[in-house]
Design a protein around this motif. Structure first.
Motif, PDB file in Angstrom:
ATOM      1  N   GLU A  96       3.836  -1.707  10.155  1.00  0.00           N
ATOM      2  CA  GLU A  96       2.884  -2.527  10.881  1.00  0.00           C
ATOM      3  C   GLU A  96       3.029  -2.328  12.387  1.00  0.00           C
ATOM      4  O   GLU A  96       4.130  -2.100  12.897  1.00  0.00           O
ATOM      5  CB  GLU A  96       3.075  -4.002  10.548  1.00  0.00           C
ATOM      6  CG  GLU A  96       2.787  -4.331   9.091  1.00  0.00           C
ATOM      7  CD  GLU A  96       2.780  -5.813   8.825  1.00  0.00           C
ATOM      8  OE1 GLU A  96       1.725  -6.327   8.413  1.00  0.00           O
ATOM      9  OE2 GLU A  96       3.802  -6.469   9.043  1.00  0.00           O
ATOM     10  N   SER A 128      -1.695  -2.036   1.025  1.00  0.00           N
ATOM     11  CA  SER A 128      -0.238  -2.180   0.963  1.00  0.00           C
ATOM     12  C   SER A 128       0.179  -3.242  -0.045  1.00  0.00           C
ATOM     13  O   SER A 128       1.167  -3.065  -0.781  1.00  0.00           O
ATOM     14  CB  SER A 128       0.321  -2.532   2.342  1.00  0.00           C
ATOM     15  OG  SER A 128       0.215  -1.430   3.216  1.00  0.00           O
ATOM     16  N   LEU A 142       5.641  -7.996   5.110  1.00  0.00           N
ATOM     17  CA  LEU A 142       4.275  -7.884   5.628  1.00  0.00           C
ATOM     18  C   LEU A 142       3.926  -9.133   6.437  1.00  0.00           C
ATOM     19  O   LEU A 142       4.273 -10.252   6.042  1.00  0.00           O
ATOM     20  CB  LEU A 142       3.267  -7.726   4.485  1.00  0.00           C
ATOM     21  CG  LEU A 142       3.280  -6.401   3.711  1.00  0.00           C
ATOM     22  CD1 LEU A 142       2.375  -6.503   2.480  1.00  0.00           C
ATOM     23  CD2 LEU A 142       2.831  -5.242   4.596  1.00  0.00           C
ATOM     24  N   ASN A 148       0.170 -11.449   3.591  1.00  0.00           N
ATOM     25  CA  ASN A 148       0.243 -10.953   2.224  1.00  0.00           C
ATOM     26  C   ASN A 148      -0.726 -11.719   1.335  1.00  0.00           C
ATOM     27  O   ASN A 148      -1.636 -12.397   1.838  1.00  0.00           O
ATOM     28  CB  ASN A 148       1.678 -11.002   1.698  1.00  0.00           C
ATOM     29  CG  ASN A 148       2.258 -12.420   1.695  1.00  0.00           C
ATOM     30  OD1 ASN A 148       1.543 -13.390   1.452  1.00  0.00           O
ATOM     31  ND2 ASN A 148       3.549 -12.534   1.954  1.00  0.00           N
TER      32      ASN A 148
END
Length: 368
Positions: free
Chosen positions: A122, A308, A330, A333
């Motif tokens: 990211e 992802s 993440l 999510n």
């Protein structure tokens, strides 16, 4: 069987086109782990990636390498740490330094051939690494000779380009297979222009790629789990990855000597047995309802990287023990999904994305 080699960047010697991914070696007993490493080296394998879920495999690997450490290219990760012996990821510089120093000590070495800034997917994470001293620390390690080649690992082409533009990268580890590389085009599947341009740019700059997930976590080997609804063989998966520009080596995860023997059979197969050209002729109606992580569904109003989330869900269900941690890291999510359905209108494969987000939410919530 004759192992094939490719040239390392900057005239740094040869690297075997197949290496050992140590992520699942803890599933074997210590003596079996030593046997895997020894068997690989006896047959010409000279690359190992040391990220693993359970660090119990470290000692037998170190024992197998005693007296021949310089014959093995060790790809070690900055930011993969093992509190209480189990994998975690850190971006705290002091913890990262301590973890890397402990890794060197455990393996009985004072250097890593390839030093990888671990798992950057990211932009926010990339910017943090650039601003909090981690990248500077990695550069210092290279200058001091503690690492020979500087790199990173990622699943994101955008992050790869950001690192490459620093001008400091020698090698990086990238998730690469046919499921990730192909996108829908005029009723069939075609290679992603974005990903192919990345590979070509790396080749032009002399940057090497080591490959993780060459089988898509094993999904490509089974028609029932493959996004293509067609199975590929191990030789086909490896040949596919090695045919991409800039790729140096594939690092499939192995659990046992039998797994490694299966991988090494690649070197004894014919061109016909390695041929994967059938993919290009598959009509994408064959993969309706299956996510191939192409992100045609984007943008998500909630900022979720849908590809992802789906990728980590599939990998986790296929037994990839690191996928849970990657999902949890993440910034957004499946818990952030508002079920608006905008993504489903954009998806060329008619994936039930809202259902997948709900599945991911429940699946990973149970693992917390």
């Amino acid at each position: 069987m004759k192992v094939e080699y490719r040239n390392m960047p900057h005239g740094g010697g040869k690297i075997s086109t197949i290496g050992i991914g140590a992520g699942s070696l803890h599933e074997s007993r210590p003596q079996e782990i030593k046997d895997v490493i020894s068997y690989g080296m006896e047959h010409g394998i000279n690359l190992i990636d040391t990220v693993m879920y359970d660090s119990s495999a470290v000692e037998p690997i170190e024992q197998a390498l005693k007296g021949q450490r310089d014959e093995m290219i060790m790809q070690m990760h900055l930011g993969a740490v093992y509190p209480k012996g189990t994998y975690s990821r850190t971006r705290v510089l002091s913890k990262l330094k301590r973890g890397f120093e402990q890794e060197l000590k455990k393996y009985g070495t004072d250097y890593a051939d390839i030093g990888i800034i671990h798992c950057v997917d990211e932009v926010r994470d990339f910017e943090k690494i650039m601003s909090n001293g981690i990248f500077d620390y990695a550069r210092k390690l290279k200058k001091d000779g503690t690492i020979r080649y500087l790199g990173f690992s990622s699943h994101s082409t955008d992050i790869c380009r950001r690192f490459i533009e620093t001008g400091e990268i020698d090698i990086f580890m990238f998730s690469l297979n046919a499921a990730y590389d192909f996108k829908p085009s005029q009723g069939q599947l075609a290679l992603s222009h974005e990903r192919m341009e990345l590979y070509r740019e790396c080749e032009k700059r002399g940057i090497g790629i080591t490959v993780m997930k060459p089988y898509d976590g094993g999904q490509l080997l089974n028609a029932k789990t493959s996004p293509f609804r067609h199975s590929m063989t191990i030789p086909q998966c490896i040949q596919y990855a090695l045919d991409r520009p800039a790729v140096l080596s594939c690092l499939p995860g192995v659990r046992s000597r039998a797994d490694l023997e299966d991988v090494l059979k690649y070197y004894s197969t014919s061109e016909e047995e390695r041929d994967y050209s059938f993919i290009g002729s598959l009509p994408h109606r064959d993969i309706q309802g299956a996510c191939i992580y192409c992100n045609h569904c984007q943008p998500c109003p909630s900022g979720i990287d849908i590809g992802s989330v789906n990728k980590y869900l599939d990998l986790a269900k296929a037994g990839d023990e690191l996928a849970k941690d990657h999902y949890m890291k993440l910034s957004k999510n499946a818990n952030d999904c508002i079920e608006c359905g905008v993504c489903e209108k954009n998806c060329p494969f008619h994936v039930n994305i809202r259902g997948r987000m709900l599945e991911a939410k429940h699946y990973f919530d149970k693992l917390r």
